[in-house]
Design a protein around this motif. Structure first.
Motif, PDB file in Angstrom:
ATOM      1  N   GLY B  68      -3.370   1.317  -6.196  1.00 39.57           N
ATOM      2  CA  GLY B  68      -3.499   2.764  -6.341  1.00 39.57           C
ATOM      3  C   GLY B  68      -3.449   3.258  -7.769  1.00 39.57           C
ATOM      4  N   SER B  99       1.030   4.074 -10.256  1.00 33.12           N
ATOM      5  CA  SER B  99       1.144   4.277  -8.814  1.00 33.12           C
ATOM      6  C   SER B  99       2.561   3.913  -8.402  1.00 33.12           C
ATOM      7  CB  SER B  99       0.119   3.407  -8.083  1.00 33.12           C
ATOM      8  OG  SER B  99       0.191   3.648  -6.697  1.00 33.12           O
ATOM      9  N   ASP B 100       3.254   4.880  -7.818  1.00 36.87           N
ATOM     10  CA  ASP B 100       4.625   4.675  -7.381  1.00 36.87           C
ATOM     11  C   ASP B 100       4.676   3.562  -6.320  1.00 36.87           C
ATOM     12  OD1 ASP B 100       7.373   6.291  -7.513  1.00 36.87           O
ATOM     13  OD2 ASP B 100       7.043   5.664  -5.430  1.00 36.87           O
ATOM     14  N   SER B 102       6.077   3.439  -3.683  1.00 31.32           N
ATOM     15  CA  SER B 102       6.057   3.964  -2.308  1.00 31.32           C
ATOM     16  C   SER B 102       4.628   4.138  -1.775  1.00 31.32           C
ATOM     17  CB  SER B 102       6.778   5.313  -2.272  1.00 31.32           C
ATOM     18  OG  SER B 102       6.092   6.262  -3.093  1.00 31.32           O
ATOM     19  N   TYR B 103       3.620   3.802  -2.581  1.00 32.13           N
ATOM     20  CA  TYR B 103       2.207   3.996  -2.175  1.00 32.13           C
ATOM     21  C   TYR B 103       1.962   3.434  -0.775  1.00 32.13           C
ATOM     22  CZ  TYR B 103      -2.920   4.132  -2.838  1.00 32.13           C
ATOM     23  OH  TYR B 103      -4.263   4.402  -2.737  1.00 32.13           O
ATOM     24  N   PRO B 104       1.526   4.259   0.151  1.00 31.36           N
ATOM     25  CA  PRO B 104       1.463   3.812   1.554  1.00 31.36           C
ATOM     26  C   PRO B 104       0.373   2.773   1.838  1.00 31.36           C
ATOM     27  CG  PRO B 104       1.468   6.221   1.381  1.00 31.36           C
ATOM     28  CD  PRO B 104       1.205   5.673   0.006  1.00 31.36           C
ATOM     29  N   LEU B 121      -4.838  10.470   1.584  1.00 27.86           N
ATOM     30  CA  LEU B 121      -4.898   9.140   0.967  1.00 27.86           C
ATOM     31  C   LEU B 121      -5.872   8.203   1.680  1.00 27.86           C
ATOM     32  CD1 LEU B 121      -1.090   8.571   0.236  1.00 27.86           C
ATOM     33  CD2 LEU B 121      -2.877   9.290  -1.385  1.00 27.86           C
TER      34      LEU B 121
END
Lengths: 457, 457
Positions: B68, B99-100, B102-104, B121
């Motif tokens: 991401g 991109s954190d 936690s990126y799903p 997203l």
């Protein structure tokens, strides 16, 4: 016999027999012949049909000459009086649909105000026929421009869940409405289709940004809504907007894109809508074609908001609204800048942060944002443009300091959390630019069925 | 250095140095090199970026490999492993946006249901990236088809005053909403923006007919709405429709036009969306491309409604819903006709008048109307088509016998009073045909932010 569209009846067909259909726009009856100006929508100009009275008796002819009647005519193509013009000498005619004598569009000049009361018929006048041709061609030019340049067309949602508890400017969407049996707001929501408040979108930008963060270059082109109480010639409750959004693009890049797009779509109209623009130039705005050609050929001006304020202060003009750094420009100020000072389209850049939206990129000076409006002579603002704030913390702080509901913007904030990039976009009001290119002075005359306060036909 | 879009990084650039931007779709880290699959939205396929670990230390590299993340990379274009493929060996890289963690969208298969919970997203997945590319290209193909053939694009109104007191299927538009201080319906209306009930359009057809009676050939292409409670994979509350309307055109003419349009727009996709269709063929519907090619090349079938009923009766199938002349066809019946009996698209013509709309032209038999639905394999109805009743008296009688509010249709009736002509049109549901060409089995997966009962994100 296969019907031929009137736009295809050209001098190459002289001497041949054709069948055409259309509506009677005007008619003239004399001793030996009668004339009908027929229009089938395939072009703005009418085609003259000649009826020899030797071949058509009065009883047959009379309903064929009624304004608004629909005819099917077979006849011979002949040269007309004017150079290059052709007409059709009828050998047979059929009345497809009679026109009742109550037909409102009789031979006299009607006011624009009166024509607004008959939106289902006014498109049969030359003026509105031309307006809606140009509206169609302009819309196509917009699609073609973005498609050619690799943009994806995105349908952002019309019904939205965000912003719908904001100011009174957002229309609510509900399946409940007036219902005296519902006693509490919670009951109302529970009974409603979505189970929560919903409204009509005022802009597709936020959802457009979502798409640009994956597709790179996108544009929306759809209806947007504002329940504005202001009854002006420039505002409608329902209007179409074009909103491109571009990743890896700063404020200077997007100004170039907006300029290129405006020049392209106006250039397209100059090439494809000659008859319509000549009509508007002759009837509504002298010099219209020169004005549009000038837009295509000239450099657009660019001025810093702070400098624009100085220009206005030094203008020696008595404005109704005050001119001061920090205040928004009013139409009178915009008109002075475009019509008198720059005499061409001008981008006003770097507006004070306080008078602009929360999502705009904050400049290093701490008091302005990377935002610009494109002002054009005679109309004022037609494009609002900005680089978007792509820093999570700055955006969050702005949402909070403006007292906005954070839960409505979680997805939007996520875009700054996962691979944020510099990006910019703008909004072009379709009806605003239509007013500019047709010379119509009221937005109501650029929309098939305009929606404004207390008006819904 | 000027950025190059990834679609333009081709074998012709091998040996040159380029700068590109994009998002990390996947990444792989090994001993001496790391690989990133980069995507900037300009094409469905990713471009491989190679990082030599000799040139990038782990601390620099780590955030560049995060799924991401947004990168700007400068490097040399080299031949890749696969024929014709190219990759970029990075010489410099900048992290545009981290991109954190936690990126799903991590490396695992996500269900379509889960992805619907993150509409902002999911467009970053290959599947939705491909869906929205095809949606855009299909929309463009529709505009191009009609423009090329001389149709005018018309924006019929979204907020309408007619039909809004009808069945619960119409959304109300209001500025009042829940307001316990309003005691009567008259007070509610007086307080409301338009001063009267307003709703969201379910179709632009009636206003489209108005325009066709002056412009000849028009089409609308915009959002329409239905507050349907049915929670099916084929229904959404907000969906886009294309509605052409053609003057001097009977039911047979419009069937030809609909056929030509469908073949043209699907042919356009086969030519322009090869990568996307191959993706869907491989992942969602084996044989998809053959199916679409078959549509372009085959004759569409045509069957009278009465004959279709006989075919269904003789099928030997146990249907859930009854099969009887006078009853509407259900999805199971449509699917039998297209998937098993005709094995290609089929127009079912001349439906019983009672199950169809008031505006359809009554056939001489007194019991059927000149209406047809186009059914396609795997989806069912995608086009509803009819010749319109152009006789004033018959139309008036139909409006009255159905108990409809006459004042809502005065303008519409006027079209039959002043130069009425034979005319026909159809409605094509954009999402329905999108399901057909992508193999998506749920309409929610063809819309950026789908709106259905109790769902509004």
């Amino acid at each position: 016999m296969q019907r031929v569209e009137l736009k295809d009846i050209t001098s190459g067909l002289v001497g041949t027999t054709v069948t055409v259909c259309g509506w009677v726009r005007t008619s003239r009856d004399s001793k030996n012949v009668a004339f009908v100006e027929l229009n089938d929508g395939s072009e703005l100009n009418h085609t003259q049909i000649v009826f020899d009275k030797a071949a058509f008796d009065d009883k047959t002819l009379s309903p064929l000459l009624a304004l608004g009647a629909a005819l099917k005519v077979t006849g011979t193509v002949e040269r007309g009086m004017k150079e290059e013009s052709v007409e059709i000498r009828a050998t047979a005619a059929e009345l497809l649909g009679a026109s009742d004598p109550s037909y409102p569009l009789q031979k006299k000049r009607h006011t624009m105000e009166y024509l607004r009361t008959i939106p289902h018929l006014r498109v049969r006048t030359n003026t509105f026929n031309a307006v809606f041709r140009v509206r169609s061609e302009l819309s196509y030019a917009i699609h073609e421009y973005f498609h050619k340049n690799g943009y994806y067309y995105v349908h952002s949602p019309i019904i939205t869940g965000s912003d719908c508890e904001g100011a009174g400017e957002v229309f609510k969407v509900t399946t409940v409405g007036f219902d005296p049996s519902v006693k509490t707001e919670a009951d109302y929501n529970a009974k409603d289709f979505f189970g929560r408040p919903a409204g009509l979108t005022v802009s597709g930008q936020l959802e457009g940004e979502t798409m640009a963060m994956a597709l790179g270059k996108i544009y929306t082109f759809g209806p947007t809504f504002r329940a504005e109480n202001s009854n002006t010639p420039r505002h409608a409750a329902e209007f179409w907007q074009v909103e491109p959004e571009v990743a890896f693009c700063d404020i200077n890049d997007i100004i170039e894109i907006a300029t290129d797009m405006i020049k392209n779509i106006i250039g397209h109209l100059l090439a494809e809508c000659r008859a319509e623009l000549e009509f508007f130039d002759a009837r509504f705005e002298k010099g219209l074609i020169d004005k549009l050609r000038n837009v295509v050929e000239s450099e657009f001006a660019r001025v810093d908001y702070a400098d624009a304020i100085e220009i206005l202060k030094k203008s020696g003009k008595q404005f109704v609204y005050p001119v001061e750094w920090g205040l928004d420009l009013q139409t009178e100020h915009e008109r002075y800048l475009t019509d008198e000072y720059f005499k061409r389209p001008v981008f006003v850049v770097n507006y004070p942060k306080k008078i602009k939206s929360f999502y705009m990129k904050q400049n290093p000076d701490g008091k302005t944002v990377a935002a610009t409006d494109l002002l054009v002579p005679g109309v004022g603002e037609i494009i609002g443009c900005s680089e978007r704030e792509n820093d999570y913390d700055k955006l969050l702080a702005e949402i909070q300091s403006r007292g906005m509901k954070l839960s409505d913007y979680e997805g939007y904030l996520d875009l700054r959390k996962y691979g944020s990039v510099p990006h910019s976009g703008f909004g072009l009001g379709l009806e605003r630019i239509l007013m500019y290119v047709t010379g119509m002075s009221n937005i109501r005359d650029t929309i098939e069925y305009p929606r404004t306060k207390d008006e819904l036909r």
